[in-house]
Design an enzyme around this catalytic site. Structure first.
Site, mmCIF file in Angstrom:
data_model
loop_
_atom_site.group_PDB
_atom_site.id
_atom_site.type_symbol
_atom_site.label_atom_id
_atom_site.label_comp_id
_atom_site.label_asym_id
_atom_site.label_seq_id
_atom_site.Cartn_x
_atom_site.Cartn_y
_atom_site.Cartn_z
ATOM 1 N N GLU A 196 0.820 -1.207 0.000
ATOM 2 C CA GLU A 196 0.000 0.000 0.000
ATOM 3 C C GLU A 196 0.861 1.268 0.000
ATOM 4 O O GLU A 196 0.550 2.242 -0.695
ATOM 5 C CB GLU A 196 -0.922 0.010 1.228
ATOM 6 N N SER B 39 19.868 -43.769 -7.452
ATOM 7 C CA SER B 39 18.812 -42.839 -7.866
ATOM 8 C C SER B 39 19.333 -41.637 -8.647
ATOM 9 O O SER B 39 18.545 -40.811 -9.098
ATOM 10 C CB SER B 39 18.067 -42.334 -6.626
ATOM 11 N N SER C 63 11.269 -42.435 0.814
ATOM 12 C CA SER C 63 9.892 -42.890 0.740
ATOM 13 C C SER C 63 9.263 -43.067 2.119
ATOM 14 O O SER C 63 8.059 -42.868 2.280
ATOM 15 C CB SER C 63 9.820 -44.201 -0.048
#
Length: 367
Positions: free
Chosen positions: A56, A172, A300
């Site tokens: 503002e 991975s 996981s």
């Protein structure tokens, strides 16, 4: 053009401006604001950084004397208290704004309707609720922190087309491609913390930093009940440069707690006898520290426990066009899981993008 259409157009602009503060203003909310005469925007602004001028004030500065008798359109109720900055409500009154259009009330206890009350008592017309749902979605992490005392939890994983996050031997790196990894680094750069399990640290030895750096430096958190995180890991080796918190259980030995603390890690002992309880204790602590967004990268077991506990708010999934197979190859979500399809958790606001062959899916859990 009707007044309702003009207001809608300006509020859409204010929401667009507010988004620019993501990662820069938390734990404060993102806020955008425009000051207008009819269809003409004479000033606009957004909350750019924590402790900086509010949206503002930015908009009023640009509007200058023309703000008198103008309309202000803002995504959140103006503040009315002295915090890091003076109250916006008084600045609006002093600028002789005629009308204020607000998307949503601010539930922050020191505001919570008082800003609107100050404006109306000063004779300013206030319209509340335009695009409120959109404003609430924008600041969902801020609203959750206020309501529950816990941060917004973002789950991320990369998997193959057959739903594997690693081979049966635990490899991975890398399932997803470079374009997907760039998105992950951008996520890390705008959150307050990145959470990972010790098992994943042992397999991948990650740094968990954003490269290149983003607007925030995330606290790196390792879930490690027994505080056995290796002193030779990259996380411990860099703890004095980028903070590391080890979330341990009461059973962690004093020797290991001291070893990690001496290496520069913070050791936080979670309450609870189960992983779910300890995760809850950790989230409560992060909320007390006013952390607003946390990214959970696995493994996981961690992701599954969070899902079982109903603590995942948003997911980012990268699906690589690869197949691994194998009954022993892990999937993204362990835990107890659900017993019937009718109870499956659905996403909303789903977006799907292609990233150099990977499919990037992200959305929020329906509540």
């Amino acid at each position: 053009m009707q007044q309702a259409e003009i207001d809608l157009w300006h509020m859409q602009r204010a929401l667009e401006l507010a988004q620019a503060g993501q990662g820069l203003v938390e734990p404060n909310p993102m806020v955008g604001c425009v000051v207008v005469h009819g269809a003409e925007i004479i000033g606009e602004g957004w909350h750019r950084r924590l402790g900086g001028r509010h949206a503002e004030i930015e908009a009023l500065r640009l509007a200058g004397p023309r703000a008198a008798e103008a309309t202000m359109v803002v995504t959140l109720e103006p503040c009315c208290h002295q915090g890091k900055t003076p109250p916006c409500s008084q600045a609006i009154i002093q600028a002789a704004i005629r009308r204020v259009v607000i998307a949503q009330r601010d539930p922050f206890p020191e505001v919570a309707g008082r800003g609107i009350e100050q404006l109306t008592k000063a004779g300013i017309e206030v319209d509340l609720g335009l695009l409120e749902d959109e404003a609430r979605r924008l600041n969902a992490p801020y609203l959750k922190l206020l309501k529950t005392g816990r941060p917004w939890v973002v789950a991320k994983w990369a998997m193959t087309l057959d739903g594997k996050i690693a081979t049966r031997t635990g490899q991975s790196q890398w399932i997803s491609g470079e374009a997907s990894r760039r998105v992950v680094h951008a996520l890390r750069g705008r959150v307050d913390a990145v959470i990972i399990g010790r098992g994943t640290v042992e397999k991948d030895d990650p740094l968990l930093t954003a490269r290149p750096p983003g607007p925030r430096t995330a606290l790196r958190i390792v879930l490690d009940t027994h505080a056995r995180l290796s002193s030779g890991s990259q996380l411990v080796a860099t703890a004095n440069q980028t903070p590391v918190l080890v979330a341990a259980g009461a059973e962690a030995s004093q020797t290991d707690r001291r070893r990690l603390a001496e290496a520069g890690c913070e050791v936080f002992v979670c309450d609870g006898d189960t992983q779910a309880a300890r995760l809850g204790s950790l989230l409560d602590e992060l909320g007390r520290r006013r952390l607003t967004n946390v990214l959970v990268e696995g493994g996981s077991g961690v992701l599954g426990s969070l899902l079982d506990a109903g603590q995942i708010d948003e997911v980012h999934v990268f699906v690589a066009p690869k197949l691994l197979g194998g009954r022993e190859a892990p999937s993204p979500l362990a835990g107890a899981g659900l017993t019937d399809l009718a109870s499956a958790l659905a996403l909303e606001e789903v977006q799907v993008d292609l990233l150099d062959g990977d499919t990037y899916i992200h959305g929020r859990l329906q509540r």
